[in-house]
Design an enzyme around this catalytic site. Structure first.
Site, PDB file in Angstrom:
ATOM      1  N   LYS A  31     -12.139   4.200   1.831  1.00 28.06           N
ATOM      2  CA  LYS A  31     -10.425   3.331   0.971  1.00 28.06           C
ATOM      3  C   LYS A  31     -10.943   1.991   0.379  1.00 28.06           C
ATOM      4  O   LYS A  31     -11.200   0.921   1.060  1.00 28.06           O
ATOM      5  CB  LYS A  31      -9.575   2.620   2.524  1.00 28.06           C
ATOM      6  CG  LYS A  31      -8.322   2.101   2.390  1.00 28.06           C
ATOM      7  CD  LYS A  31      -8.271   1.279   3.529  1.00 28.06           C
ATOM      8  CE  LYS A  31      -6.025   1.366   2.692  1.00 28.06           C
ATOM      9  NZ  LYS A  31      -5.514   0.847   3.734  1.00 28.06           N
TER      10      LYS A  31
ATOM     11  N   GLU B 133      -7.371   6.495  10.040  1.00 28.66           N
ATOM     12  CA  GLU B 133      -7.757   7.194  11.643  1.00 28.66           C
ATOM     13  C   GLU B 133      -6.808   8.766  11.888  1.00 28.66           C
ATOM     14  O   GLU B 133      -7.547   9.945  11.825  1.00 28.66           O
ATOM     15  CB  GLU B 133      -7.414   6.859  12.779  1.00 28.66           C
ATOM     16  CG  GLU B 133      -8.794   5.308  13.034  1.00 28.66           C
ATOM     17  CD  GLU B 133      -8.354   4.016  12.411  1.00 28.66           C
ATOM     18  OE1 GLU B 133      -9.344   2.929  12.521  1.00 28.66           O
ATOM     19  OE2 GLU B 133      -7.306   3.693  10.857  1.00 28.66           O
TER      20      GLU B 133
ATOM     21  N   GLU C   6       1.140  -1.165   0.117  1.00 25.04           N
ATOM     22  CA  GLU C   6      -0.380  -0.129  -0.138  1.00 25.04           C
ATOM     23  C   GLU C   6       0.868   1.597   0.145  1.00 25.04           C
ATOM     24  O   GLU C   6       0.758   2.298  -0.939  1.00 25.04           O
ATOM     25  CB  GLU C   6      -1.106  -0.190   1.068  1.00 25.04           C
ATOM     26  CG  GLU C   6      -2.064  -0.940   1.145  1.00 25.04           C
ATOM     27  CD  GLU C   6      -2.660  -1.000   2.600  1.00 25.04           C
ATOM     28  OE1 GLU C   6      -4.057  -0.662   2.690  1.00 25.04           O
ATOM     29  OE2 GLU C   6      -1.798  -1.180   3.420  1.00 25.04           O
TER      30      GLU C   6
ATOM     31  N   TYR D  85     -13.503  26.975  -0.993  1.00 23.95           N
ATOM     32  CA  TYR D  85     -13.443  25.465  -0.993  1.00 23.95           C
ATOM     33  C   TYR D  85     -12.282  25.038  -1.940  1.00 23.95           C
ATOM     34  O   TYR D  85     -11.906  24.376  -1.501  1.00 23.95           O
ATOM     35  CB  TYR D  85     -14.670  25.105  -1.221  1.00 23.95           C
ATOM     36  CG  TYR D  85     -15.622  25.755  -2.572  1.00 23.95           C
ATOM     37  CD1 TYR D  85     -15.122  25.420  -3.566  1.00 23.95           C
ATOM     38  CD2 TYR D  85     -16.292  26.538  -2.476  1.00 23.95           C
ATOM     39  CE1 TYR D  85     -15.527  25.752  -5.056  1.00 23.95           C
ATOM     40  CE2 TYR D  85     -17.403  27.034  -3.680  1.00 23.95           C
ATOM     41  CZ  TYR D  85     -17.260  25.941  -4.721  1.00 23.95           C
ATOM     42  OH  TYR D  85     -18.633  26.940  -5.664  1.00 23.95           O
TER      43      TYR D  85
END
Length: 121
Positions: free
Chosen positions: A99, A73, A21, A53
């Site tokens: 994910k 997290e 990953e 934004y």
């Protein structure tokens, strides 16, 4: 409380516990909800009375792509902290980090985390 919503921001990053990953990267999808008072901007039609934004997206991208985190997290927390630090009109922010390509032997739309942080917490 009013909200600025950024939905479906798709970025390729290198977060995850598995070395592949970190080496190969994968797609992540971020949904952001920033709570703030937009009453003045609604009346004045002035960008200075809201948060931009487009700039927020630039901040999210810079923070999210700057490090390789083991845990989503932690990556979500970094994004929330950066938005609260850099955009003083935002009172709270929710980050849903998805994910969809997690290396799990199962069919799923995505795994993810959702965190909400408020100014001063």
């Amino acid at each position: 409380m009013d909200k600025i919503v950024i939905n479906g921001l798709t970025l390729k990053a290198h977060h995850g516990v598995a070395q592949e990953e970190k080496d190969n990267g994968q797609i992540f999808i971020l949904d952001i909800v920033a709570s703030l008072d937009l009453s003045k901007a609604r009346k004045t039609d002035d960008l200075n009375d809201t948060e931009n934004y487009s700039k927020m997206i630039g901040t999210i991208k810079a923070v999210f792509l700057s490090e390789k985190n083991d845990l989503i997290e932690h990556a979500a927390e970094r994004v929330a902290d950066a938005l609260l630090k850099n955009y003083n009109k935002i009172e709270s922010v929710t980050v849903l980090l998805k994910k969809p390509q997690a290396p799990i032997n199962a069919e799923f739309q995505y795994v993810g985390v959702e965190i909400t942080k408020s100014r001063g917490i």
